[in-house]
Design an enzyme around this catalytic site. Structure first.
Site, PDB file in Angstrom:
ATOM      1  N   HIS A 308      63.160 -25.889  37.561  1.00 23.04           N
ATOM      2  CA  HIS A 308      64.081 -25.783  36.435  1.00 23.04           C
ATOM      3  C   HIS A 308      63.370 -25.132  35.269  1.00 23.04           C
ATOM      4  O   HIS A 308      62.176 -25.361  35.074  1.00 23.04           O
ATOM      5  CB  HIS A 308      64.604 -27.178  36.015  1.00 23.04           C
ATOM      6  CG  HIS A 308      65.838 -27.083  35.193  1.00 23.04           C
ATOM      7  ND1 HIS A 308      65.800 -26.892  33.834  1.00 23.04           N
ATOM      8  CD2 HIS A 308      67.143 -27.111  35.553  1.00 23.04           C
ATOM      9  CE1 HIS A 308      67.037 -26.816  33.386  1.00 23.04           C
ATOM     10  NE2 HIS A 308      67.872 -26.943  34.396  1.00 23.04           N
ATOM     11  N   ASP A 366      70.999 -30.127  41.432  1.00 21.39           N
ATOM     12  CA  ASP A 366      71.721 -29.613  42.596  1.00 21.39           C
ATOM     13  C   ASP A 366      71.155 -30.102  43.916  1.00 21.39           C
ATOM     14  O   ASP A 366      71.797 -29.964  44.955  1.00 21.39           O
ATOM     15  CB  ASP A 366      71.716 -28.081  42.576  1.00 21.39           C
ATOM     16  CG  ASP A 366      72.495 -27.567  41.396  1.00 21.39           C
ATOM     17  OD1 ASP A 366      73.602 -28.055  41.175  1.00 21.39           O
ATOM     18  OD2 ASP A 366      71.988 -26.688  40.680  1.00 21.39           O
TER      19      ASP A 366
HETATM   20  N1  CMC Z   1      60.979 -22.595  45.462  1.00 21.62           N
HETATM   21  C1  CMC Z   1      59.751 -22.023  45.535  1.00 21.62           C
HETATM   22  N2  CMC Z   1      59.095 -21.543  44.468  1.00 21.62           N
HETATM   23  C2  CMC Z   1      59.692 -21.624  43.274  1.00 21.62           C
HETATM   24  C3  CMC Z   1      60.956 -22.216  43.113  1.00 21.62           C
HETATM   25  C4  CMC Z   1      61.591 -22.715  44.263  1.00 21.62           C
HETATM   26  N3  CMC Z   1      62.811 -23.281  44.171  1.00 21.62           N
HETATM   27  N4  CMC Z   1      61.328 -22.173  41.820  1.00 21.62           N
HETATM   28  C5  CMC Z   1      60.325 -21.566  41.171  1.00 21.62           C
HETATM   29  N5  CMC Z   1      59.324 -21.241  42.054  1.00 21.62           N
HETATM   30  C6  CMC Z   1      58.037 -20.616  41.717  1.00 21.62           C
HETATM   31  C7  CMC Z   1      58.197 -19.135  41.427  1.00 21.62           C
HETATM   32  O1  CMC Z   1      58.010 -18.347  42.592  1.00 21.62           O
HETATM   33  C8  CMC Z   1      57.110 -18.925  40.402  1.00 21.62           C
HETATM   34  O2  CMC Z   1      55.875 -18.872  41.078  1.00 21.62           O
HETATM   35  P1  CMC Z   1      54.666 -17.931  40.509  1.00 21.62           P
HETATM   36  O3  CMC Z   1      54.312 -18.507  39.167  1.00 21.62           O
HETATM   37  O4  CMC Z   1      53.591 -18.052  41.519  1.00 21.62           O
HETATM   38  O5  CMC Z   1      55.246 -16.547  40.403  1.00 21.62           O
HETATM   39  C9  CMC Z   1      57.114 -20.211  39.584  1.00 21.62           C
HETATM   40  O6  CMC Z   1      57.597 -21.201  40.500  1.00 21.62           O
HETATM   41  C10 CMC Z   1      58.000 -20.150  38.345  1.00 21.62           C
HETATM   42  O7  CMC Z   1      59.317 -19.775  38.747  1.00 21.62           O
HETATM   43  P2  CMC Z   1      60.319 -18.911  37.855  1.00 21.62           P
HETATM   44  O8  CMC Z   1      61.348 -18.291  38.743  1.00 21.62           O
HETATM   45  O9  CMC Z   1      59.512 -17.992  36.980  1.00 21.62           O
HETATM   46  O10 CMC Z   1      60.937 -20.046  36.944  1.00 21.62           O
HETATM   47  P3  CMC Z   1      62.269 -19.932  36.086  1.00 21.62           P
HETATM   48  O11 CMC Z   1      62.171 -20.952  35.019  1.00 21.62           O
HETATM   49  O12 CMC Z   1      62.502 -18.529  35.651  1.00 21.62           O
HETATM   50  O13 CMC Z   1      63.452 -20.290  37.120  1.00 21.62           O
HETATM   51  C11 CMC Z   1      64.951 -21.532  38.471  1.00 21.62           C
HETATM   52  C12 CMC Z   1      64.054 -21.526  37.229  1.00 21.62           C
HETATM   53  C13 CMC Z   1      65.810 -22.789  38.471  1.00 21.62           C
HETATM   54  C14 CMC Z   1      65.898 -20.296  38.427  1.00 21.62           C
HETATM   55  C15 CMC Z   1      64.050 -21.485  39.745  1.00 21.62           C
HETATM   56  O14 CMC Z   1      63.206 -22.623  39.774  1.00 21.62           O
HETATM   57  C16 CMC Z   1      64.868 -21.376  41.036  1.00 21.62           C
HETATM   58  O15 CMC Z   1      65.227 -20.264  41.446  1.00 21.62           O
HETATM   59  N6  CMC Z   1      65.182 -22.554  41.693  1.00 21.62           N
HETATM   60  C17 CMC Z   1      66.015 -22.538  42.870  1.00 21.62           C
HETATM   61  C18 CMC Z   1      67.480 -22.405  42.482  1.00 21.62           C
HETATM   62  C19 CMC Z   1      68.029 -23.696  41.866  1.00 21.62           C
HETATM   63  O16 CMC Z   1      67.812 -24.781  42.369  1.00 21.62           O
HETATM   64  N7  CMC Z   1      68.794 -23.525  40.767  1.00 21.62           N
HETATM   65  C20 CMC Z   1      69.458 -24.633  40.085  1.00 21.62           C
HETATM   66  C21 CMC Z   1      68.893 -24.905  38.717  1.00 21.62           C
HETATM   67  S1  CMC Z   1      69.464 -26.465  38.047  1.00 21.62           S
HETATM   68  C22 CMC Z   1      71.135 -26.233  37.759  1.00 21.62           C
HETATM   69  C23 CMC Z   1      71.424 -25.249  36.690  1.00 21.62           C
HETATM   70  O17 CMC Z   1      70.906 -25.399  35.575  1.00 21.62           O
HETATM   71  O18 CMC Z   1      72.222 -24.347  36.936  1.00 21.62           O
END
Ligand code: CMC
Length: 428
Positions: A308, A366
């Site tokens: 998140h 989720d």
């Molecule tokens: N599985 C594996 N690796 C992950 C995941 C995951 N679900 N989420 C983040 N990472 C890794 C990502 O690859 C990155 O690694 P590195 O630093 O080595 O490049 C690091 O963690 C940071 O990730 P980010 O994408 O830069 O983080 P963000 O804050 O931009 O994204 C997020 C947040 C929720 C979009 C992301 O964690 C994600 O895609 N999660 C899966 C989708 C999900 O469950 N979404 C629902 C969010 S909660 C409901 C809502 O608010 O809508």
């Protein structure tokens, strides 16, 4: 008295600039850089707005480190456990929790406003079979602005409230109709004898002239899901609603745009993706393989329902939902126990694995909601729609807060241009 400031030094020119630090009631302070471009001729760069506060707000507070979420100062676990979704919607709109009488009036008004114009049903006929309900929902909410065009120019509290109550009350009806039409099922009109959440389940599952028994535990589970989704400060869809709202577009056009933003699997679409992913993994002995893939930099696979932008310790909504999931299981309400085993193993491994710990990736809202919705016999395509019904009071409260500012500043970020220049032929 000396004001707290942040000083920025431009090493290219040796110029110094001071920017005031502003404090909220709680949470990180912010640096007010609104004159930065005017002062320096430069923009700030913040991809994905990870360090940017886009507004002042009195609605929702999240402490991602502590795993805390509050609506108007009330902790989410208090609201989820002791209050209903209608209490929460009332709180978001009116800034205080309702008295018993106020809640009763609000509930009656919600029921009366839950019908949509008969002529609007023709719209649903136009969509192809199996159309995704999120697409139908977004289009229908936009179409609702044609029926209530008078909401385009509103500036009085009673006008805002009418607009807000109308959309909150109609959203479940539109959502249920979207499902019924997309499946070719007879539509079920709202039942004035049922409460907000029960009525939605009834419109989703019912059949004409057939009695349908909904268990209180099922209604409470869905009601809690709505409450947990009711607002989440400046997330992607709420920011979309505020951005569209800042142009003075119709509020229902802003909410329709918010639905579009919520649809994506990185946001509200994640609950549908979680279930699809759990089904794809299928059994506990395949979990390691997928954990390995999630950690592989060259593999785009992500564990859905993990991570998140704001929560870096735990998501308080996920904790509450896990309890509900387990309660439904105990009561034999159709939770898929094989998928629960897969989910539990993923959670256990991820919570002890260096990759997830170092990146502060925890189960989000989720991760568990999909299993609950599945147990409530809600089809996967409707999962994000459930999120929309829950989030609507938050969107309208945020839209109202924006409109009630002394002046509205149109949302208009700038960019770092890295494209070509001077390509126009000189002699043409
Ligand atoms: N599985 C594996 N690796 C992950 C995941 C995951 N679900 N989420 C983040 N990472 C890794 C990502 O690859 C990155 O690694 P590195 O630093 O080595 O490049 C690091 O963690 C940071 O990730 P980010 O994408 O830069 O983080 P963000 O804050 O931009 O994204 C997020 C947040 C929720 C979009 C992301 O964690 C994600 O895609 N999660 C899966 C989708 C999900 O469950 N979404 C629902 C969010 S909660 C409901 C809502 O608010 O809508």
């Amino acid at each position: 008295m000396q004001k707290d400031t942040v000083t920025i030094i431009n090493n290219r020119t040796n110029e110094k600039f001071e920017y005031p630090i502003l404090d909220g009631t709680v949470g990180p302070s912010v640096v007010d850089i609104s004159t930065f471009y005017q002062d320096t001729g430069m923009f700030t760069f913040d991809r994905g707005y990870t360090s940017t506060a886009s507004c002042r707000s009195k609605i929702t507070y999240i402490d991602g480190g502590k795993g805390q979420l509050m609506y108007r100062g009330y902790d989410i676990s208090y609201l989820a456990k002791n209050r209903t979704f209608l209490d929460t919607a009332y709180l978001l709109l009116n800034k205080t929790l309702p008295s018993k009488e106020e809640l009763e009036d609000f509930s009656i008004e919600m029921k009366k406003r839950s019908f949509i114009r008969e002529s609007m049903k023709k719209l649903f006929d136009a969509f192809p079979d199996n159309a995704h309900p999120m697409a139908i929902l977004s289009a229908s909410v936009s179409a609702l602005s044609t029926f209530y065009f008078e909401h385009l120019d509103i500036d009085k509290p009673n006008e805002y409230m009418e607009m807000a109550k109308r959309i909150i009350a109609k959203m479940p009806t539109i959502a249920a109709f979207a499902h019924r039409y997309s499946q070719g099922l007879p539509i079920i009109y709202p039942d004035l004898g049922r409460g907000f959440t029960e009525n939605f389940l009834y419109m989703l599952r019912g059949y004409p002239h057939r009695h349908i028994d909904l268990k209180p535990i099922e209604i409470k589970a869905l009601d809690t899901i709505f409450t947990l989704h009711a607002d989440h400060e400046q997330n992607a869809s709420t920011t979309t609603v505020r951005n569209v709202g800042s142009t003075h577009a119709h509020p229902y056009a802003a909410i329709s745009a918010g639905i579009g933003a919520l649809w994506g699997r990185a946001h509200g679409g994640a609950n549908e993706s979680v279930i699809r992913q759990l089904e794809m993994i299928g059994s506990v002995d395949r979990v390691d393989e997928f954990i390995k893939r999630a950690k592989d930099k060259d593999d785009p696979f992500r564990l859905m329902g993990f991570g998140h932008r704001v929560y870096k310790n735990f998501d308080p909504r996920a904790k509450i939902l896990k309890e509900i999931r387990d309660k439904l299981m105990e009561e034999g309400i159709g939770v898929n126990s094989e998928l629960v085993k897969v989910a539990n193993k993923i959670e256990k491994i991820a919570l002890s694995d260096e990759y997830f710990i170092s990146r502060k990736l925890y189960p989000n809202v989720d991760f568990h909601s999909g299993l609950i919705l599945q147990a409530l016999k809600i089809p996967k395509e409707m999962f994000a729609v459930i999120f929309v019904i829950g989030r609507t009071p938050g969107w309208v409260a945020q839209w109202i807060e924006l409109q009630e500012q002394p002046t509205i500043k149109i949302a208009r970020p700038r960019q770092l241009y890295v494209g070509p220049v001077d390509r126009t032929p000189k002699d043409d």
